[in-house]
Design a protein around this motif. Structure first.
Motif, PDB file in Angstrom:
ATOM      1  N   GLY A  89       0.983  -1.019   0.352  1.00  0.00           N
ATOM      2  CA  GLY A  89       0.089   0.177  -0.184  1.00  0.00           C
ATOM      3  C   GLY A  89       1.137   1.467  -0.297  1.00  0.00           C
ATOM      4  N   LEU A  90       1.730   0.850   0.381  1.00  0.00           N
ATOM      5  CA  LEU A  90       2.947   2.428   0.256  1.00  0.00           C
ATOM      6  C   LEU A  90       3.490   2.540  -1.447  1.00  0.00           C
ATOM      7  CD1 LEU A  90       5.742   2.054   3.008  1.00  0.00           C
ATOM      8  CD2 LEU A  90       3.710   3.337   2.893  1.00  0.00           C
ATOM      9  N   HIS A  91       3.511   3.838  -1.504  1.00  0.00           N
ATOM     10  CA  HIS A  91       3.722   3.871  -2.994  1.00  0.00           C
ATOM     11  C   HIS A  91       4.896   4.627  -3.318  1.00  0.00           C
ATOM     12  CE1 HIS A  91       0.009   2.591  -5.584  1.00  0.00           C
ATOM     13  NE2 HIS A  91      -1.069   2.694  -3.589  1.00  0.00           N
ATOM     14  N   PHE A  92       6.254   4.580  -3.811  1.00  0.00           N
ATOM     15  CA  PHE A  92       7.211   5.602  -4.061  1.00  0.00           C
ATOM     16  C   PHE A  92       6.644   6.213  -4.808  1.00  0.00           C
ATOM     17  CE2 PHE A  92      10.726   6.171  -6.156  1.00  0.00           C
ATOM     18  CZ  PHE A  92      11.904   6.840  -5.601  1.00  0.00           C
ATOM     19  N   VAL A  93       7.193   7.551  -4.064  1.00  0.00           N
ATOM     20  CA  VAL A  93       6.681   8.582  -5.607  1.00  0.00           C
ATOM     21  C   VAL A  93       7.629  10.146  -5.261  1.00  0.00           C
ATOM     22  CG1 VAL A  93       4.321   8.769  -4.522  1.00  0.00           C
ATOM     23  CG2 VAL A  93       6.215   9.717  -3.128  1.00  0.00           C
ATOM     24  N   THR A 133      -0.278  10.161  -9.218  1.00  0.00           N
ATOM     25  CA  THR A 133      -1.687   9.636  -9.914  1.00  0.00           C
ATOM     26  C   THR A 133      -1.182   8.169  -9.155  1.00  0.00           C
ATOM     27  OG1 THR A 133      -1.951  10.590 -12.074  1.00  0.00           O
ATOM     28  CG2 THR A 133      -3.585   8.567 -11.450  1.00  0.00           C
ATOM     29  N   LEU A 134      -2.235   7.803  -8.037  1.00  0.00           N
ATOM     30  CA  LEU A 134      -2.014   6.713  -7.942  1.00  0.00           C
ATOM     31  C   LEU A 134      -3.407   5.559  -7.878  1.00  0.00           C
ATOM     32  CD1 LEU A 134      -0.034   8.137  -4.607  1.00  0.00           C
ATOM     33  CD2 LEU A 134       1.438   7.268  -6.382  1.00  0.00           C
ATOM     34  N   GLU A 135      -2.890   4.594  -7.870  1.00  0.00           N
ATOM     35  CA  GLU A 135      -4.234   3.516  -7.327  1.00  0.00           C
ATOM     36  C   GLU A 135      -5.570   4.399  -8.700  1.00  0.00           C
ATOM     37  OE1 GLU A 135      -5.466   1.654  -4.476  1.00  0.00           O
ATOM     38  OE2 GLU A 135      -2.961   1.999  -3.605  1.00  0.00           O
ATOM     39  N   GLY A 136      -5.616   5.369  -9.182  1.00  0.00           N
ATOM     40  CA  GLY A 136      -6.298   5.909 -10.386  1.00  0.00           C
ATOM     41  C   GLY A 136      -6.655   7.163  -9.954  1.00  0.00           C
ATOM     42  N   ARG A 137      -5.894   7.501  -8.562  1.00  0.00           N
ATOM     43  CA  ARG A 137      -6.579   8.286  -8.265  1.00  0.00           C
ATOM     44  C   ARG A 137      -5.348   9.953  -7.857  1.00  0.00           C
ATOM     45  NH1 ARG A 137     -10.404   8.670  -3.416  1.00  0.00           N
ATOM     46  NH2 ARG A 137     -10.634  10.391  -2.937  1.00  0.00           N
ATOM     47  N   ASP A 138      -5.737  10.848  -8.134  1.00  0.00           N
ATOM     48  CA  ASP A 138      -4.783  12.564  -8.705  1.00  0.00           C
ATOM     49  C   ASP A 138      -4.920  12.446  -7.114  1.00  0.00           C
ATOM     50  OD1 ASP A 138      -4.894  11.210 -10.846  1.00  0.00           O
ATOM     51  OD2 ASP A 138      -6.606  12.919 -11.422  1.00  0.00           O
ATOM     52  N   ILE A 139      -3.217  12.796  -6.883  1.00  0.00           N
ATOM     53  CA  ILE A 139      -2.521  13.004  -5.662  1.00  0.00           C
ATOM     54  C   ILE A 139      -1.561  14.091  -5.488  1.00  0.00           C
ATOM     55  CG2 ILE A 139      -2.037  12.089  -3.432  1.00  0.00           C
ATOM     56  CD1 ILE A 139      -4.378  10.426  -3.946  1.00  0.00           C
ATOM     57  N   LEU A 140      -1.635  15.280  -4.438  1.00  0.00           N
ATOM     58  CA  LEU A 140      -0.754  16.375  -4.482  1.00  0.00           C
ATOM     59  C   LEU A 140      -0.076  15.766  -3.336  1.00  0.00           C
ATOM     60  CD1 LEU A 140       0.497  19.548  -5.496  1.00  0.00           C
ATOM     61  CD2 LEU A 140      -1.539  20.399  -4.083  1.00  0.00           C
ATOM     62  N   ILE A 141       1.170  16.052  -3.764  1.00  0.00           N
ATOM     63  CA  ILE A 141       2.175  15.877  -2.275  1.00  0.00           C
ATOM     64  C   ILE A 141       2.881  17.348  -2.544  1.00  0.00           C
ATOM     65  CG2 ILE A 141       4.353  14.592  -1.502  1.00  0.00           C
ATOM     66  CD1 ILE A 141       3.215  12.384  -3.971  1.00  0.00           C
ATOM     67  N   ILE A 142       2.520  18.100  -1.136  1.00  0.00           N
ATOM     68  CA  ILE A 142       3.688  19.413  -0.838  1.00  0.00           C
ATOM     69  C   ILE A 142       4.437  19.221   0.261  1.00  0.00           C
ATOM     70  CG2 ILE A 142       2.185  21.539   0.363  1.00  0.00           C
ATOM     71  CD1 ILE A 142      -0.118  20.440  -0.786  1.00  0.00           C
ATOM     72  N   TYR A 143       5.415  19.803   0.045  1.00  0.00           N
ATOM     73  CA  TYR A 143       6.605  19.395   1.227  1.00  0.00           C
ATOM     74  C   TYR A 143       6.168  21.201   1.340  1.00  0.00           C
ATOM     75  CZ  TYR A 143      11.011  19.957   3.246  1.00  0.00           C
ATOM     76  OH  TYR A 143      12.470  20.717   4.765  1.00  0.00           O
ATOM     77  N   HIS A 144       6.407  21.330   2.801  1.00  0.00           N
ATOM     78  CA  HIS A 144       5.896  22.983   2.859  1.00  0.00           C
ATOM     79  C   HIS A 144       6.198  23.011   4.848  1.00  0.00           C
ATOM     80  CE1 HIS A 144       4.127  26.908   3.058  1.00  0.00           C
ATOM     81  NE2 HIS A 144       3.981  26.667   4.313  1.00  0.00           N
ATOM     82  N   VAL A 168       3.671   7.331   0.012  1.00  0.00           N
ATOM     83  CA  VAL A 168       2.338   8.410  -0.179  1.00  0.00           C
ATOM     84  C   VAL A 168       1.386   6.553   0.414  1.00  0.00           C
ATOM     85  CG1 VAL A 168       0.655   9.396  -0.751  1.00  0.00           C
ATOM     86  CG2 VAL A 168       2.764   9.938  -1.118  1.00  0.00           C
ATOM     87  N   LYS A 169       1.018   6.561   1.375  1.00  0.00           N
ATOM     88  CA  LYS A 169      -0.282   5.387   1.387  1.00  0.00           C
ATOM     89  C   LYS A 169      -1.442   6.392   1.177  1.00  0.00           C
ATOM     90  CE  LYS A 169      -1.082   1.510   4.610  1.00  0.00           C
ATOM     91  NZ  LYS A 169      -2.793   1.473   3.950  1.00  0.00           N
ATOM     92  N   LEU A 170      -2.576   5.191   0.665  1.00  0.00           N
ATOM     93  CA  LEU A 170      -3.424   6.217   0.220  1.00  0.00           C
ATOM     94  C   LEU A 170      -4.483   6.491   1.583  1.00  0.00           C
ATOM     95  CD1 LEU A 170      -5.004   5.318  -2.898  1.00  0.00           C
ATOM     96  CD2 LEU A 170      -3.528   7.463  -2.074  1.00  0.00           C
ATOM     97  N   SER A 171      -5.624   6.811   2.198  1.00  0.00           N
ATOM     98  CA  SER A 171      -6.427   6.973   3.068  1.00  0.00           C
ATOM     99  C   SER A 171      -7.287   5.949   2.899  1.00  0.00           C
ATOM    100  CB  SER A 171      -7.887   8.596   3.216  1.00  0.00           C
ATOM    101  OG  SER A 171      -8.498   8.141   3.535  1.00  0.00           O
ATOM    102  N   GLU A 172      -7.418   5.168   3.960  1.00  0.00           N
ATOM    103  CA  GLU A 172      -8.020   3.953   3.939  1.00  0.00           C
ATOM    104  C   GLU A 172     -10.000   4.318   4.400  1.00  0.00           C
ATOM    105  OE1 GLU A 172      -5.815   1.283   5.843  1.00  0.00           O
ATOM    106  OE2 GLU A 172      -5.321   0.332   3.873  1.00  0.00           O
ATOM    107  N   ASP A 173      -9.916   5.647   5.260  1.00  0.00           N
ATOM    108  CA  ASP A 173     -11.231   5.740   5.260  1.00  0.00           C
ATOM    109  C   ASP A 173     -11.772   5.737   4.509  1.00  0.00           C
ATOM    110  OD1 ASP A 173     -13.266   7.172   5.950  1.00  0.00           O
ATOM    111  OD2 ASP A 173     -11.660   8.666   7.054  1.00  0.00           O
ATOM    112  N   THR A 174     -13.216   4.803   5.077  1.00  0.00           N
ATOM    113  CA  THR A 174     -14.146   4.541   3.988  1.00  0.00           C
ATOM    114  C   THR A 174     -15.278   5.020   3.915  1.00  0.00           C
ATOM    115  OG1 THR A 174     -15.336   2.809   5.859  1.00  0.00           O
ATOM    116  CG2 THR A 174     -13.017   1.359   3.935  1.00  0.00           C
ATOM    117  N   SER A 175     -15.286   5.875   4.651  1.00  0.00           N
ATOM    118  CA  SER A 175     -16.231   6.708   4.944  1.00  0.00           C
ATOM    119  C   SER A 175     -16.245   7.953   3.533  1.00  0.00           C
ATOM    120  CB  SER A 175     -16.808   7.578   5.605  1.00  0.00           C
ATOM    121  OG  SER A 175     -15.494   8.580   6.156  1.00  0.00           O
ATOM    122  N   TRP A 176     -17.429   8.640   2.579  1.00  0.00           N
ATOM    123  CA  TRP A 176     -17.401   9.689   1.844  1.00  0.00           C
ATOM    124  C   TRP A 176     -16.981  10.347   2.304  1.00  0.00           C
ATOM    125  CZ3 TRP A 176     -18.587   9.660  -3.364  1.00  0.00           C
ATOM    126  CH2 TRP A 176     -17.711  11.119  -3.799  1.00  0.00           C
TER     127      TRP A 176
END
Ligand code: FES
Length: 151
Positions: free
Chosen positions: A10-14, A29-40, A125-133
């Motif tokens: 479940g860990l994606h090397f980015v 794009t991880l598992e079809g999901r478009d993700i923004l990774i921020i360094y701040h 990055v590990k995608l959120s596993e929260d199943t709620s909408w």
């Protein structure tokens, strides 16, 4: 699996840490999901890349500390989303207060955030596993993608 990223448990090397720091904002794009990774300010954050409100591109938003929370400000309609939790923060007044004093309030979690970890100079990055909408899910789905393309 989508994209060219490698995935283990479940860990994606980015990317390499120093490259991710230099880029400050990275789109993946991880598992079809478009993700923004921020360094701040020394920390990494990851969230859905399209604003839950109307699908704005968060990648170009400014980051400010608001009410003690680092927030990205959507360039479209200036909604403020906390980097850590994806809460939408807004300024409002309570009409029962005399005189009403503007304060920051939270609408709750609206933008899905994901977990970022670093190991040996590499960022995962590990995608959120929260199943709620969570409202930003809409712009990751087919209907939302069509709507975003029209905007
Ligand atoms: Fe982000 Fe409206 S699309 S504030």
């Amino acid at each position: 699996m989508e994209g060219k990223e490698q995935s283990t448990g479940g860990l994606h090397f980015v990317g390499k840490k120093d490259e991710m720091i230099e880029a400050k904002r990275s789109f993946r794009t991880l598992e079809g999901r478009d993700i923004l990774i921020i360094y701040h300010q020394g920390g990494f954050y990851a969230m859905d890349s399209y604003c839950y409100h109307a699908g704005g591109m968060l990648q170009n938003g400014d980051i400010e500390e608001i009410d003690g929370k680092l927030c990205i400000i959507c360039p479209n309609h200036k909604y403020k989303l906390s980097l850590a939790k994806g809460e939408c923060i807004y300024k409002g007044t309570d009409p029962r207060e005399k005189p009403p004093v503007p304060r920051w309030y939270s609408k709750g979690v609206k933008q899905r955030t994901h977990m970022v970890t670093e190991t040996n100079g590499e960022v995962y990055v590990k995608l959120s596993e929260d199943t709620s909408w969570i409202e930003s899910d809409y712009y990751q789905g087919e209907k939302g993608k069509v709507e975003r393309a029209k905007a």
